[in-house]
Design a protein around this motif. Structure first.
Motif, PDB file in Angstrom:
ATOM      1  N   ILE A  36      14.645 -11.152  -5.050  1.00 49.82           N
ATOM      2  CA  ILE A  36      14.192  -9.915  -5.678  1.00 49.82           C
ATOM      3  C   ILE A  36      12.981  -9.380  -4.922  1.00 49.82           C
ATOM      4  O   ILE A  36      11.946 -10.053  -4.841  1.00 49.82           O
ATOM      5  CB  ILE A  36      13.814 -10.122  -7.158  1.00 49.82           C
ATOM      6  N   THR A  37      13.126  -8.179  -4.369  1.00 51.36           N
ATOM      7  CA  THR A  37      11.997  -7.526  -3.717  1.00 51.36           C
ATOM      8  C   THR A  37      11.368  -6.525  -4.685  1.00 51.36           C
ATOM      9  O   THR A  37      11.935  -6.204  -5.731  1.00 51.36           O
ATOM     10  CB  THR A  37      12.456  -6.799  -2.438  1.00 51.36           C
ATOM     11  N   PHE A  38      10.192  -6.032  -4.307  1.00 51.17           N
ATOM     12  CA  PHE A  38       9.463  -5.117  -5.185  1.00 51.17           C
ATOM     13  C   PHE A  38       9.589  -3.668  -4.741  1.00 51.17           C
ATOM     14  O   PHE A  38       9.647  -2.750  -5.546  1.00 51.17           O
ATOM     15  CB  PHE A  38       7.981  -5.505  -5.229  1.00 51.17           C
ATOM     16  N   ARG A  39       9.637  -3.470  -3.414  1.00 51.02           N
ATOM     17  CA  ARG A  39       9.718  -2.103  -2.875  1.00 51.02           C
ATOM     18  C   ARG A  39      10.620  -2.063  -1.652  1.00 51.02           C
ATOM     19  O   ARG A  39      10.309  -1.451  -0.643  1.00 51.02           O
ATOM     20  CB  ARG A  39       8.324  -1.572  -2.531  1.00 51.02           C
ATOM     21  N   GLY A  40      11.739  -2.744  -1.739  1.00 52.63           N
ATOM     22  CA  GLY A  40      12.687  -2.740  -0.637  1.00 52.63           C
ATOM     23  C   GLY A  40      12.380  -3.793   0.412  1.00 52.63           C
ATOM     24  O   GLY A  40      11.442  -4.573   0.282  1.00 52.63           O
ATOM     25  N   MET A  41      13.196  -3.808   1.470  1.00 55.29           N
ATOM     26  CA  MET A  41      13.067  -4.803   2.519  1.00 55.29           C
ATOM     27  C   MET A  41      11.836  -4.537   3.373  1.00 55.29           C
ATOM     28  O   MET A  41      11.513  -3.396   3.688  1.00 55.29           O
ATOM     29  CB  MET A  41      14.311  -4.795   3.401  1.00 55.29           C
ATOM     30  N   THR A  42      11.157  -5.619   3.754  1.00 55.16           N
ATOM     31  CA  THR A  42       9.981  -5.542   4.616  1.00 55.16           C
ATOM     32  C   THR A  42      10.152  -6.523   5.761  1.00 55.16           C
ATOM     33  O   THR A  42      11.153  -7.237   5.860  1.00 55.16           O
ATOM     34  CB  THR A  42       8.700  -5.888   3.839  1.00 55.16           C
ATOM     35  N   GLU A  43       9.157  -6.595   6.610  1.00 57.33           N
ATOM     36  CA  GLU A  43       9.185  -7.549   7.712  1.00 57.33           C
ATOM     37  C   GLU A  43       9.196  -8.991   7.198  1.00 57.33           C
ATOM     38  O   GLU A  43       9.654  -9.903   7.879  1.00 57.33           O
ATOM     39  CB  GLU A  43       7.967  -7.326   8.624  1.00 57.33           C
ATOM     40  N   VAL A  44       8.706  -9.197   5.973  1.00 54.94           N
ATOM     41  CA  VAL A  44       8.752 -10.533   5.369  1.00 54.94           C
ATOM     42  C   VAL A  44      10.198 -11.012   5.253  1.00 54.94           C
ATOM     43  O   VAL A  44      10.535 -12.141   5.614  1.00 54.94           O
ATOM     44  CB  VAL A  44       8.089 -10.526   3.971  1.00 54.94           C
ATOM     45  N   GLU A  45      11.067 -10.132   4.770  1.00 56.13           N
ATOM     46  CA  GLU A  45      12.468 -10.508   4.576  1.00 56.13           C
ATOM     47  C   GLU A  45      13.177 -10.740   5.912  1.00 56.13           C
ATOM     48  O   GLU A  45      14.062 -11.594   6.011  1.00 56.13           O
ATOM     49  CB  GLU A  45      13.205  -9.435   3.779  1.00 56.13           C
ATOM     50  N   ARG A  46      12.778  -9.992   6.942  1.00 53.33           N
ATOM     51  CA  ARG A  46      13.373 -10.232   8.260  1.00 53.33           C
ATOM     52  C   ARG A  46      13.002 -11.615   8.783  1.00 53.33           C
ATOM     53  O   ARG A  46      13.848 -12.340   9.308  1.00 53.33           O
ATOM     54  CB  ARG A  46      12.952  -9.124   9.232  1.00 53.33           C
ATOM     55  N   GLY A  47      11.744 -11.983   8.634  1.00 54.97           N
ATOM     56  CA  GLY A  47      11.331 -13.325   9.044  1.00 54.97           C
ATOM     57  C   GLY A  47      12.011 -14.406   8.223  1.00 54.97           C
ATOM     58  O   GLY A  47      12.391 -15.458   8.746  1.00 54.97           O
ATOM     59  N   PHE A  48      12.188 -14.135   6.946  1.00 57.31           N
ATOM     60  CA  PHE A  48      12.837 -15.063   6.022  1.00 57.31           C
ATOM     61  C   PHE A  48      14.266 -15.354   6.479  1.00 57.31           C
ATOM     62  O   PHE A  48      14.686 -16.512   6.608  1.00 57.31           O
ATOM     63  CB  PHE A  48      12.820 -14.443   4.627  1.00 57.31           C
ATOM     64  N   GLN A  49      15.026 -14.313   6.775  1.00 53.99           N
ATOM     65  CA  GLN A  49      16.418 -14.482   7.185  1.00 53.99           C
ATOM     66  C   GLN A  49      16.533 -15.112   8.576  1.00 53.99           C
ATOM     67  O   GLN A  49      17.419 -15.950   8.822  1.00 53.99           O
ATOM     68  CB  GLN A  49      17.134 -13.126   7.159  1.00 53.99           C
ATOM     69  N   THR A  90      11.163 -14.562  -4.859  1.00 55.54           N
ATOM     70  CA  THR A  90      10.493 -13.431  -5.502  1.00 55.54           C
ATOM     71  C   THR A  90       9.386 -12.893  -4.607  1.00 55.54           C
ATOM     72  O   THR A  90       8.635 -13.652  -4.011  1.00 55.54           O
ATOM     73  CB  THR A  90       9.900 -13.823  -6.870  1.00 55.54           C
ATOM     74  N   TRP A  91       9.288 -11.571  -4.531  1.00 58.47           N
ATOM     75  CA  TRP A  91       8.330 -10.887  -3.658  1.00 58.47           C
ATOM     76  C   TRP A  91       7.203 -10.303  -4.490  1.00 58.47           C
ATOM     77  O   TRP A  91       7.406  -9.386  -5.285  1.00 58.47           O
ATOM     78  CB  TRP A  91       9.056  -9.779  -2.912  1.00 58.47           C
ATOM     79  N   GLY A  92       6.014 -10.864  -4.343  1.00 55.34           N
ATOM     80  CA  GLY A  92       4.851 -10.298  -5.003  1.00 55.34           C
ATOM     81  C   GLY A  92       4.589 -10.841  -6.401  1.00 55.34           C
ATOM     82  O   GLY A  92       5.423 -11.504  -7.021  1.00 55.34           O
ATOM     83  N   THR A  93       3.422 -10.524  -6.903  1.00 60.14           N
ATOM     84  CA  THR A  93       2.966 -11.051  -8.192  1.00 60.14           C
ATOM     85  C   THR A  93       3.787 -10.509  -9.358  1.00 60.14           C
ATOM     86  O   THR A  93       4.212 -11.262 -10.244  1.00 60.14           O
ATOM     87  CB  THR A  93       1.477 -10.720  -8.400  1.00 60.14           C
ATOM     88  N   SER A  94       4.007  -9.207  -9.392  1.00 61.84           N
ATOM     89  CA  SER A  94       4.712  -8.603 -10.535  1.00 61.84           C
ATOM     90  C   SER A  94       6.129  -9.140 -10.673  1.00 61.84           C
ATOM     91  O   SER A  94       6.576  -9.474 -11.777  1.00 61.84           O
ATOM     92  CB  SER A  94       4.745  -7.078 -10.379  1.00 61.84           C
ATOM     93  N   VAL A  95       6.850  -9.244  -9.554  1.00 63.56           N
ATOM     94  CA  VAL A  95       8.213  -9.776  -9.602  1.00 63.56           C
ATOM     95  C   VAL A  95       8.195 -11.240 -10.030  1.00 63.56           C
ATOM     96  O   VAL A  95       8.996 -11.661 -10.877  1.00 63.56           O
ATOM     97  CB  VAL A  95       8.901  -9.633  -8.225  1.00 63.56           C
TER      98      VAL A  95
END
Length: 362
Positions: free
Chosen positions: A29-42, A83-88
């Motif tokens: 679950i991302t908070f505001r769409g895909m970021t460079e974090v998700e690219r590194g993750f994959q 989960t991406w970020g505090t709110s999520v």
């Protein structure tokens, strides 16, 4: 007896082969769409040849979507939740002292990323162990180190902070800055973004708030880890700060890229890789999340935008040229002027755990 031992050995080999071929399902679950974090993750999983199927869902900064995600998770039963970020993260696992089993997930491992202050946000009681089915990676350099970096560049008496009151990342970091201010005798001028009639955050009046900060003799505008702030910084916050001759300090790589004067930041791509490494510990090595410490990268990059420094007439102090990453936009950079970027190094895993082959680049 020999036949029995051989049979046991073959069974063990079969189990190992089955384990090696197992495909892991991750609900992300991302908070505001895909970021460079998700690219590194994959990329980490691909480099390590760990077969994963990732189901991507985006909250799109709308908390009303979370109950639907929780229901889908319960039906799908993934091997792990990202989960991406505090709110999520709080939406999925709840605060450690206020878990509601009807609303939160407790029986599936959760690995969070890009959380600024997991203890203050009550995601975990201690970074050494969550004492529950949760672990993850923090995103920002310790707040005290950020304050020290600002002081090293330009001593100050007052810091201004523009933040989103509905984002826990911002709120907890603001409280940290206020606590440091009380101990170090400086002033904090904090101004929250306004909410519209539909109770959604709006940038209306933000430029006026920055002008008011300047009138209140603010020396630095601190940009906390804040997803909404990140969406309006380049077009609104930075131009208003520059118009008022107010230097800005970024807490994240994303905010630094919007045009802040300086920042002490972790690389998003490396954060994503390190988050995937923690997932590997849980999925492949079968380590319990509570036994995987919460931490971040050991090395951060102190970055300075030289074009912004020139516009503000605030060049970095000479000693900083020896260790900072001095960023010169390509369009304005002479062929020999750019300083090579300094890549952060991920924390070394514990001695008992082999280091991943695809660790963040050094």
């Amino acid at each position: 007896m020999c036949c029995l031992l051989l049979a046991v050995g073959l069974a063990a080999d079969g189990d190992a082969a089955a384990q090696a071929q197992k495909r892991y399902k991750i609900y992300a679950i991302t908070f505001r769409g895909m970021t460079e974090v998700e690219r590194g993750f994959q990329e980490y999983f691909a480099a390590r040849r760990i077969p994963v199927d990732i189901v991507w869902r985006d909250l799109a900064r709308d908390a009303s979507r979370m109950p639907g995600f929780i229901e889908e998770i319960r039906q799908m039963r993934p091997d792990l939740i990202y989960t991406w970020g505090t709110s999520v993260t709080l939406g999925v696992v709840g605060p450690y002292d206020g878990v509601d089993r009807s609303k939160h997930i407790t029986d599936i491992p959760v690995v969070f990323t890009l959380v600024a202050a997991p203890v203050l946000a009550k995601i975990v009681p201690d970074v050494k162990s969550s004492k529950r089915n949760v672990t993850g990676v923090s995103v920002v350099a310790p707040t005290a180190q950020q304050i020290h970096a600002m002081t090293s560049y330009r001593p100050f008496k007052t810091i201004g902070i523009l933040y989103t009151p509905t984002e826990q990342n911002s709120v907890v970091v603001l409280e940290e800055v206020r606590e440091i201010a009380r101990k170090n005798n400086f002033t904090v001028v904090a101004k929250p973004f306004k909410m519209d009639a539909a109770k959604k955050v709006t940038s209306e009046g933000a430029a006026d708030m920055i002008r008011e900060m300047k009138e209140q003799r603010v020396d630095w505008l601190y940009l906390p880890p804040d997803s909404y702030l990140n969406t309006v910084t380049q077009k609104l916050v930075i131009p208003a700060a520059m118009q008022n001759n107010l230097p800005t300090f970024a807490s994240t790589e994303g905010l630094m890229e919007t045009g802040a004067l300086m920042g002490l930041v972790a690389r998003y791509h490396s954060i994503g890789q390190y988050t995937a490494y923690k997932c590997e510990q849980i999925l492949v090595n079968k380590t319990k999340p509570a036994d995987v410490p919460i931490d971040t990268l050991k090395r951060f990059s102190l970055q300075v935008r030289m074009d912004v420094a020139e516009q503000l007439k605030l060049p970095p102090p000479l000693p900083m040229f020896n260790y900072a990453e001095l960023i010169v936009p390509k369009a304005a950079a002479p062929a020999t002027a750019a300083v090579p970027p300094v890549s952060p190094v991920a924390p070394a895993p514990a001695a008992a755990t082999p280091a991943p082959a695809a660790a963040p680049a050094k």
